[in-house]
Structures are given as C-alpha cells and as structure tokens.
Design a protein around this motif. Sequence first.
Motif, mmCIF file in Angstrom:
data_model
loop_
_atom_site.group_PDB
_atom_site.id
_atom_site.type_symbol
_atom_site.label_atom_id
_atom_site.label_comp_id
_atom_site.label_asym_id
_atom_site.label_seq_id
_atom_site.Cartn_x
_atom_site.Cartn_y
_atom_site.Cartn_z
ATOM 1 N N GLY A 178 9.259 -1.721 -5.548
ATOM 2 C CA GLY A 178 10.377 -2.634 -5.347
ATOM 3 C C GLY A 178 11.495 -2.128 -4.458
ATOM 4 O O GLY A 178 12.396 -2.880 -4.115
ATOM 5 N N PHE A 179 11.491 -0.851 -4.064
ATOM 6 C CA PHE A 179 12.578 -0.358 -3.226
ATOM 7 C C PHE A 179 12.110 0.504 -2.060
ATOM 8 O O PHE A 179 12.879 0.776 -1.155
ATOM 9 C CB PHE A 179 13.624 0.400 -4.049
ATOM 10 C CG PHE A 179 13.082 1.542 -4.847
ATOM 11 C CD1 PHE A 179 12.897 2.792 -4.286
ATOM 12 C CD2 PHE A 179 12.738 1.361 -6.175
ATOM 13 C CE1 PHE A 179 12.393 3.847 -5.030
ATOM 14 C CE2 PHE A 179 12.233 2.414 -6.924
ATOM 15 C CZ PHE A 179 12.060 3.658 -6.351
ATOM 16 N N SER A 180 10.871 0.946 -2.032
ATOM 17 C CA SER A 180 10.357 1.752 -0.917
ATOM 18 C C SER A 180 9.964 0.851 0.247
ATOM 19 O O SER A 180 9.879 -0.367 0.105
ATOM 20 C CB SER A 180 9.136 2.550 -1.359
ATOM 21 O OG SER A 180 9.470 3.436 -2.388
ATOM 22 N N ASP A 181 9.706 1.469 1.382
ATOM 23 C CA ASP A 181 9.200 0.722 2.531
ATOM 24 C C ASP A 181 7.742 0.345 2.293
ATOM 25 O O ASP A 181 7.024 1.048 1.573
ATOM 26 C CB ASP A 181 9.289 1.574 3.802
ATOM 27 C CG ASP A 181 10.730 1.799 4.249
ATOM 28 O OD1 ASP A 181 11.582 0.931 3.963
ATOM 29 O OD2 ASP A 181 10.988 2.845 4.874
ATOM 30 N N PRO A 182 7.266 -0.743 2.907
ATOM 31 C CA PRO A 182 5.850 -1.110 2.772
ATOM 32 C C PRO A 182 4.957 0.024 3.283
ATOM 33 O O PRO A 182 5.290 0.711 4.251
ATOM 34 C CB PRO A 182 5.719 -2.350 3.659
ATOM 35 C CG PRO A 182 7.102 -2.890 3.781
ATOM 36 C CD PRO A 182 8.012 -1.695 3.717
ATOM 37 N N ALA A 183 3.827 0.209 2.617
ATOM 38 C CA ALA A 183 2.917 1.297 2.982
ATOM 39 C C ALA A 183 1.472 0.814 2.942
ATOM 40 O O ALA A 183 1.139 -0.147 2.249
ATOM 41 C CB ALA A 183 3.095 2.473 2.036
ATOM 42 N N ASP A 184 0.636 1.497 3.680
ATOM 43 C CA ASP A 184 -0.806 1.283 3.650
ATOM 44 C C ASP A 184 -1.410 2.449 2.886
ATOM 45 O O ASP A 184 -1.005 3.604 3.078
ATOM 46 C CB ASP A 184 -1.394 1.259 5.059
ATOM 47 C CG ASP A 184 -0.821 0.139 5.919
ATOM 48 O OD1 ASP A 184 -0.179 -0.773 5.374
ATOM 49 O OD2 ASP A 184 -1.020 0.193 7.143
ATOM 50 N N PHE A 185 -2.374 2.170 2.017
ATOM 51 C CA PHE A 185 -3.052 3.219 1.273
ATOM 52 C C PHE A 185 -4.412 2.721 0.812
ATOM 53 O O PHE A 185 -4.685 1.521 0.827
ATOM 54 C CB PHE A 185 -2.200 3.729 0.097
ATOM 55 C CG PHE A 185 -1.692 2.664 -0.836
ATOM 56 C CD1 PHE A 185 -2.335 2.379 -2.018
ATOM 57 C CD2 PHE A 185 -0.533 1.960 -0.524
ATOM 58 C CE1 PHE A 185 -1.855 1.407 -2.888
ATOM 59 C CE2 PHE A 185 -0.035 0.983 -1.377
ATOM 60 C CZ PHE A 185 -0.710 0.709 -2.565
ATOM 61 N N SER A 186 -5.274 3.653 0.438
ATOM 62 C CA SER A 186 -6.625 3.283 0.017
ATOM 63 C C SER A 186 -7.164 4.320 -0.954
ATOM 64 O O SER A 186 -6.567 5.380 -1.150
ATOM 65 C CB SER A 186 -7.548 3.164 1.229
ATOM 66 O OG SER A 186 -7.647 4.411 1.887
ATOM 67 N N PHE A 194 -10.808 0.418 -2.730
ATOM 68 C CA PHE A 194 -9.723 -0.533 -2.488
ATOM 69 C C PHE A 194 -8.970 -0.115 -1.231
ATOM 70 O O PHE A 194 -9.003 1.036 -0.808
ATOM 71 C CB PHE A 194 -8.754 -0.617 -3.682
ATOM 72 C CG PHE A 194 -7.719 0.475 -3.714
ATOM 73 C CD1 PHE A 194 -6.522 0.344 -3.025
ATOM 74 C CD2 PHE A 194 -7.944 1.643 -4.408
ATOM 75 C CE1 PHE A 194 -5.566 1.368 -3.033
ATOM 76 C CE2 PHE A 194 -7.001 2.664 -4.437
ATOM 77 C CZ PHE A 194 -5.815 2.524 -3.745
ATOM 78 N N SER A 195 -8.279 -1.085 -0.636
ATOM 79 C CA SER A 195 -7.367 -0.805 0.462
ATOM 80 C C SER A 195 -6.153 -1.726 0.304
ATOM 81 O O SER A 195 -6.280 -2.863 -0.126
ATOM 82 C CB SER A 195 -8.037 -1.018 1.823
ATOM 83 O OG SER A 195 -8.422 -2.361 1.981
ATOM 84 N N ALA A 196 -4.994 -1.189 0.625
ATOM 85 C CA ALA A 196 -3.745 -1.938 0.531
ATOM 86 C C ALA A 196 -3.033 -1.854 1.870
ATOM 87 O O ALA A 196 -2.999 -0.800 2.499
ATOM 88 C CB ALA A 196 -2.869 -1.364 -0.572
ATOM 89 N N THR A 197 -2.472 -2.984 2.298
ATOM 90 C CA THR A 197 -1.769 -3.055 3.574
ATOM 91 C C THR A 197 -0.382 -3.639 3.336
ATOM 92 O O THR A 197 -0.250 -4.698 2.721
ATOM 93 C CB THR A 197 -2.544 -3.945 4.566
ATOM 94 O OG1 THR A 197 -3.884 -3.476 4.670
ATOM 95 C CG2 THR A 197 -1.896 -3.953 5.929
ATOM 96 N N ALA A 198 0.644 -2.941 3.825
ATOM 97 C CA ALA A 198 2.036 -3.409 3.754
ATOM 98 C C ALA A 198 2.487 -3.713 2.325
ATOM 99 O O ALA A 198 3.159 -4.689 2.064
ATOM 100 C CB ALA A 198 2.236 -4.633 4.653
ATOM 101 N N VAL A 199 2.115 -2.833 1.390
ATOM 102 C CA VAL A 199 2.425 -3.034 -0.021
ATOM 103 C C VAL A 199 3.605 -2.150 -0.440
ATOM 104 O O VAL A 199 3.662 -0.977 -0.097
ATOM 105 C CB VAL A 199 1.184 -2.718 -0.897
ATOM 106 C CG1 VAL A 199 1.539 -2.665 -2.366
ATOM 107 C CG2 VAL A 199 0.097 -3.752 -0.647
#
Length: 131
Positions: free
Chosen positions: A63-71, A54-59
């Motif tokens: 509900g309170f953290s900054d958007p992050a990319d992770f995989s 999986f990969s996540a972009t701007a997630v």
Amino acid sequence: MRGRTGEGRSVAFLAACIAIVAGCTGSVDPDELPGVYRNAETGAELRLEPDGAFSATAVVTDGFSDPADFSGRWEWLDDQASSDFIYLSVEKSGLGATSGIQLYPHGGNAVEFRPDPDGPPSLKLSKVAVP
C-alpha cells in the motif's frame, strides 16, 4: 420476557452476520486459482500458473511502496490458524529482500494483498478471462 426477545434477536442477527461474512469468502478450490488477475485502476497484474509458477507486474503489496515486478512459485495453504491463503515464494524481485508474501482469496474471482491479515487490503485484483 422482553429481555429474552431482544436477546434472541441479537443472537439471530449475529448468526446472520456470520453467515454473510462466511459466504463472502466461501470455500476455495485450489484448482480454480490459476489464472490472470488484474486491477484495472492501477494496471497491476498477477499470473498464477497451473504448474505453481507466478509472475507479478506493477504490483504494490503493502500500500505504500512503488509498484514492482516479481516472480517465483505459489502454493495454496489451507487450514492455517488464522485464515487460508496463497503463499508467494519470491525468487526474482524488484521488492528488495522480500522472500515471501501472503495473498488472500476474496470470493471466487479475486485476490487481495493485505500487509496485516486482519486489516484492509492494499490491493485487490480480479480474475479476468484471457483469450
């Protein structure tokens, strides 16, 4: 007699509510989970690949953290004590020390991040068609 009629209506109402709630989540076919999920409002995107990556972009998962990319890797965990969920094993991350995240299916074409499994979602993503 009148009390029994009211009690019967309450039981029927409760049964109808349970049926409606059960119909909202429905059963999940793990073979249908792979795909691209997006949130049009935030621009967040999650890709669940058929091979388990999986990969996540701007997630934002909480509900309170900054958007992050992770995989990393994902797997479907059903028959869990509280509810079925997708477990994201985070390998590469902009999330800090996070190693795993639970992702909950919502209906047939959406997933939700919920920091508290019994609480409201912090982010809902809907499955989109990708050309």
